[in-house]
Scaffold this motif. Structure first.
Motif, mmCIF file in Angstrom:
data_model
loop_
_atom_site.group_PDB
_atom_site.id
_atom_site.type_symbol
_atom_site.label_atom_id
_atom_site.label_comp_id
_atom_site.label_asym_id
_atom_site.label_seq_id
_atom_site.Cartn_x
_atom_site.Cartn_y
_atom_site.Cartn_z
ATOM 1 N N VAL A 96 23.986 56.902 49.538
ATOM 2 C CA VAL A 96 22.890 57.535 50.272
ATOM 3 C C VAL A 96 23.160 59.030 50.387
ATOM 4 O O VAL A 96 24.180 59.449 50.910
ATOM 5 C CB VAL A 96 22.705 56.896 51.663
ATOM 6 N N ALA A 97 22.221 59.818 49.875
ATOM 7 C CA ALA A 97 22.420 61.259 49.795
ATOM 8 C C ALA A 97 21.906 62.011 51.011
ATOM 9 O O ALA A 97 22.451 63.052 51.384
ATOM 10 C CB ALA A 97 21.742 61.805 48.538
ATOM 11 N N ALA A 98 20.840 61.522 51.631
ATOM 12 C CA ALA A 98 20.197 62.269 52.708
ATOM 13 C C ALA A 98 19.472 61.318 53.640
ATOM 14 O O ALA A 98 19.222 60.159 53.305
ATOM 15 C CB ALA A 98 19.212 63.293 52.127
ATOM 16 N N ALA A 99 19.142 61.830 54.833
ATOM 17 C CA ALA A 99 18.448 61.007 55.825
ATOM 18 C C ALA A 99 17.433 61.838 56.581
ATOM 19 O O ALA A 99 17.638 63.034 56.826
ATOM 20 C CB ALA A 99 19.444 60.388 56.802
ATOM 21 N N VAL A 100 16.322 61.199 56.940
ATOM 22 C CA VAL A 100 15.331 61.807 57.823
ATOM 23 C C VAL A 100 15.738 61.477 59.258
ATOM 24 O O VAL A 100 15.816 60.304 59.632
ATOM 25 C CB VAL A 100 13.916 61.272 57.543
ATOM 26 N N ILE A 101 16.024 62.518 60.040
ATOM 27 C CA ILE A 101 16.420 62.347 61.436
ATOM 28 C C ILE A 101 15.178 62.502 62.306
ATOM 29 O O ILE A 101 14.401 63.450 62.131
ATOM 30 C CB ILE A 101 17.489 63.380 61.846
ATOM 31 N N LEU A 102 15.009 61.578 63.234
ATOM 32 C CA LEU A 102 13.746 61.471 63.962
ATOM 33 C C LEU A 102 13.800 62.068 65.362
ATOM 34 O O LEU A 102 14.657 61.712 66.176
ATOM 35 C CB LEU A 102 13.341 59.996 64.056
ATOM 36 N N ALA A 103 12.878 62.975 65.631
ATOM 37 C CA ALA A 103 12.655 63.437 66.995
ATOM 38 C C ALA A 103 11.950 62.322 67.770
ATOM 39 O O ALA A 103 11.527 61.314 67.196
ATOM 40 C CB ALA A 103 11.809 64.705 66.987
ATOM 41 N N MET A 104 11.817 62.507 69.078
ATOM 42 C CA MET A 104 11.101 61.512 69.877
ATOM 43 C C MET A 104 10.393 62.208 71.037
ATOM 44 O O MET A 104 11.035 62.671 71.987
ATOM 45 C CB MET A 104 12.068 60.457 70.425
ATOM 46 N N ASP A 105 9.075 62.314 70.913
ATOM 47 C CA ASP A 105 8.287 62.871 72.004
ATOM 48 C C ASP A 105 8.213 61.844 73.127
ATOM 49 O O ASP A 105 8.528 60.663 72.936
ATOM 50 C CB ASP A 105 6.883 63.236 71.507
ATOM 51 N N GLY A 106 7.769 62.281 74.300
ATOM 52 C CA GLY A 106 7.729 61.388 75.440
ATOM 53 C C GLY A 106 6.336 60.914 75.787
ATOM 54 O O GLY A 106 5.381 61.092 75.034
ATOM 55 N N VAL A 107 6.215 60.289 76.943
ATOM 56 C CA VAL A 107 4.923 59.869 77.481
ATOM 57 C C VAL A 107 4.192 61.114 77.990
ATOM 58 O O VAL A 107 4.819 62.072 78.472
ATOM 59 C CB VAL A 107 5.117 58.850 78.624
ATOM 60 N N VAL A 108 2.883 61.100 77.865
ATOM 61 C CA VAL A 108 2.066 62.244 78.272
ATOM 62 C C VAL A 108 1.153 61.825 79.428
ATOM 63 O O VAL A 108 0.597 60.723 79.429
ATOM 64 C CB VAL A 108 1.236 62.753 77.074
ATOM 65 N N ASN A 109 1.004 62.705 80.410
ATOM 66 C CA ASN A 109 0.159 62.390 81.563
ATOM 67 C C ASN A 109 -1.299 62.748 81.294
ATOM 68 O O ASN A 109 -1.661 63.207 80.207
ATOM 69 C CB ASN A 109 0.694 63.077 82.825
ATOM 70 N N PRO A 325 28.918 52.929 56.810
ATOM 71 C CA PRO A 325 27.799 52.071 57.251
ATOM 72 C C PRO A 325 26.593 52.121 56.317
ATOM 73 O O PRO A 325 25.903 51.113 56.144
ATOM 74 C CB PRO A 325 27.454 52.615 58.642
ATOM 75 N N TRP A 326 26.320 53.292 55.717
ATOM 76 C CA TRP A 326 25.199 53.369 54.779
ATOM 77 C C TRP A 326 25.499 52.566 53.514
ATOM 78 O O TRP A 326 24.653 51.820 53.034
ATOM 79 C CB TRP A 326 24.892 54.814 54.419
ATOM 80 N N ASP A 327 26.708 52.713 52.990
ATOM 81 C CA ASP A 327 27.067 51.972 51.779
ATOM 82 C C ASP A 327 27.079 50.467 52.024
ATOM 83 O O ASP A 327 26.666 49.686 51.163
ATOM 84 C CB ASP A 327 28.445 52.421 51.268
ATOM 85 N N ARG A 328 27.553 50.064 53.207
ATOM 86 C CA ARG A 328 27.557 48.642 53.540
ATOM 87 C C ARG A 328 26.128 48.113 53.645
ATOM 88 O O ARG A 328 25.823 47.009 53.183
ATOM 89 C CB ARG A 328 28.310 48.411 54.847
ATOM 90 N N ASP A 329 25.239 48.909 54.226
ATOM 91 C CA ASP A 329 23.848 48.495 54.363
ATOM 92 C C ASP A 329 23.169 48.366 53.001
ATOM 93 O O ASP A 329 22.447 47.396 52.743
ATOM 94 C CB ASP A 329 23.089 49.509 55.231
ATOM 95 N N VAL A 330 23.402 49.340 52.124
ATOM 96 C CA VAL A 330 22.823 49.285 50.778
ATOM 97 C C VAL A 330 23.337 48.064 50.036
ATOM 98 O O VAL A 330 22.567 47.324 49.404
ATOM 99 C CB VAL A 330 23.135 50.572 49.992
ATOM 100 N N ALA A 331 24.645 47.828 50.114
ATOM 101 C CA ALA A 331 25.232 46.692 49.390
ATOM 102 C C ALA A 331 24.670 45.364 49.891
ATOM 103 O O ALA A 331 24.386 44.458 49.096
ATOM 104 C CB ALA A 331 26.754 46.709 49.539
ATOM 105 N N LEU A 332 24.501 45.241 51.200
ATOM 106 C CA LEU A 332 23.957 44.001 51.754
ATOM 107 C C LEU A 332 22.510 43.805 51.314
ATOM 108 O O LEU A 332 22.124 42.699 50.896
ATOM 109 C CB LEU A 332 24.054 44.026 53.282
ATOM 110 N N LYS A 333 21.717 44.854 51.389
ATOM 111 C CA LYS A 333 20.310 44.721 51.016
ATOM 112 C C LYS A 333 20.159 44.473 49.515
ATOM 113 O O LYS A 333 19.281 43.716 49.095
ATOM 114 C CB LYS A 333 19.532 45.951 51.475
ATOM 115 N N GLU A 334 21.011 45.091 48.711
ATOM 116 C CA GLU A 334 20.996 44.799 47.271
ATOM 117 C C GLU A 334 21.297 43.323 47.015
ATOM 118 O O GLU A 334 20.635 42.669 46.211
ATOM 119 C CB GLU A 334 22.028 45.657 46.543
ATOM 120 N N ALA A 335 22.318 42.824 47.711
ATOM 121 C CA ALA A 335 22.719 41.425 47.514
ATOM 122 C C ALA A 335 21.603 40.466 47.923
ATOM 123 O O ALA A 335 21.499 39.358 47.378
ATOM 124 C CB ALA A 335 23.987 41.128 48.317
#
Length: 369
Positions: A96-109, A325-335
């Motif tokens: 895995v070369a790159a990842a999209v990191i996610l912001a998180m807005d909140g609840v709005v009044n 953890p990324w390599d383990r996840d890829v290997a599991l999903k490939e399998a």
């Protein structure tokens, strides 16, 4: 265990791990994780916060450990420490070369302003956009609550700031995707070319949720307007109107070619069987996207041994032995049957920053420019 058994076990382990290294070289490091979280407690002036209810929950300590940080470290070095640790661990991945990191807005009044009393977690766009630029393998996934008074202006700002998508978690942000008042927001998303990555199905990572807002049927409005929508987790759990959410997702996917889904969280022990069921729909493979839902991979909720009756012992042993953890996840999903198309779909869907495109190209060619 006698010496023969020990020797045989060692041989199998070495053989499997050697095969894994060869596979990694053959495939190259060209995968993008479209669903990776960060967090923060406000340290270092980040503007992040976690609600008192969530901080008092047993989940809070587990999340800190999964991110590889302590509260003391965050207070000393700032919330950007989590992003540094994510980048370092990702850099060590062979696949895995790159990842999209996610912001998180909140609840709005009702006034269109952030309602901190009803917000469980908040990761501001300004903090995340600034910090990910420091790392060659991280991308900015923005989050804008469409009920904000200045939602359209915020969309334009995050697009100018390099956002590659907009993330919603409706059940904790109290967003109804079917609300017709959101049409201008959707049209602006389409104009800017930003996909909407939105949680579908039940949500169990927080202390309180409105799970009816995760009904995939509520996505008909943005889909009908031509927005590219990514159903996080492919609506893999929960029910609405007497139907499984996943069935409701499948029906929508047949009607709208602009509906995608990510496969994050689908190997979790509370979602067993969902990935295999989704992969049976070959017609969707070109619209399935690789994601991890990091840091949940490291909370103990994912184990290769949950698939004891689907994978051979040698394969389970090899996957379990993968440290990254990324390599383990890829290997599991490939399998489990995830094919190369699914692993590489993200790069074709999002507008990657030039630095990421260059990184992918370099890693795909074994580091040769």
């Amino acid at each position: 265990m006698n010496s023969f058994c020990l020797a045989a076990t060692a041989f199998i382990l070495l053989f499997c791990l050697s095969s894994r290294r060869v596979d990694a070289v053959e495939h190259g490091k060209n995968i993008i994780d479209i669903h990776c979280h960060t967090a923060g407690i406000g340290a270092g002036g980040s503007g992040c916060f976690v609600s008192p209810a969530l901080q008092n929950s047993w989940k809070y300590r587990i999340y800190l450990k999964a991110f590889g940080v302590t509260e003391k470290e965050l207070q000393k070095e700032g919330d950007s420490l989590i992003l540094r640790r994510l980048s370092e661990k990702l850099a060590a991945s062979q696949r895995v070369a790159a990842a999209v990191i996610l912001a998180m807005d909140g609840v709005v009044n009702d006034a269109g302003e952030l309602d901190t009393a009803r917000t469980e977690i908040y990761i501001p766009n300004e903090f995340l956009a600034r910090e990910v630029r420091r790392y060659p393998n991280l991308m900015f996934g923005a989050s804008v609550n469409p009920y904000r008074r200045d939602a359209i202006q915020r969309l334009e700002k995050v697009a100018d700031g390099g956002a590659v998508l907009v993330k919603w978690l409706p059940s904790i942000q109290h967003i109804d995707p079917a609300d017709k008042r959101l049409v201008p927001f959707y049209l602006k998303l389409k104009e800017l070319g930003l996909p909407l990555l939105t949680h579908t199905g039940e949500e169990s990572s927080f202390t309180r949720t409105r799970d009816e807002l995760g009904d995939p049927e509520r996505l008909r409005l943005p889909l009908s307007l031509g927005v590219t929508v990514i159903a996080a987790h492919a609506a893999s759990n929960g029910r609405n109107c007497g139907e499984r959410n996943h069935d409701r997702f499948l029906r929508l996917s047949q009607e709208y070619p602009n509906l995608y889904a990510d496969i994050s969280a689908l190997t979790q022990m509370n979602r067993l069987g969902h990935l295999l069921r989704l992969l049976n729909h070959k017609e969707l493979h070109e619209r399935l996207l690789y994601g991890t839902d990091m840091p949940l991979l490291k909370t103990g909720i994912v184990s290769p041994y949950a698939f004891l009756f689907r994978l051979p012992p040698a394969k389970l042993l090899a996957i379990t032995g993968i440290e990254n953890p990324w390599d383990r996840d890829v290997a599991l999903k490939e399998a489990l049957g995830v094919d190369d198309v699914i692993f590489t779909n993200v790069a074709a869907l999002i507008r990657m920053p030039a630095r990421i495109a260059k990184l992918i190209s370099s890693k795909s060619n074994g580091g040769r420019q």
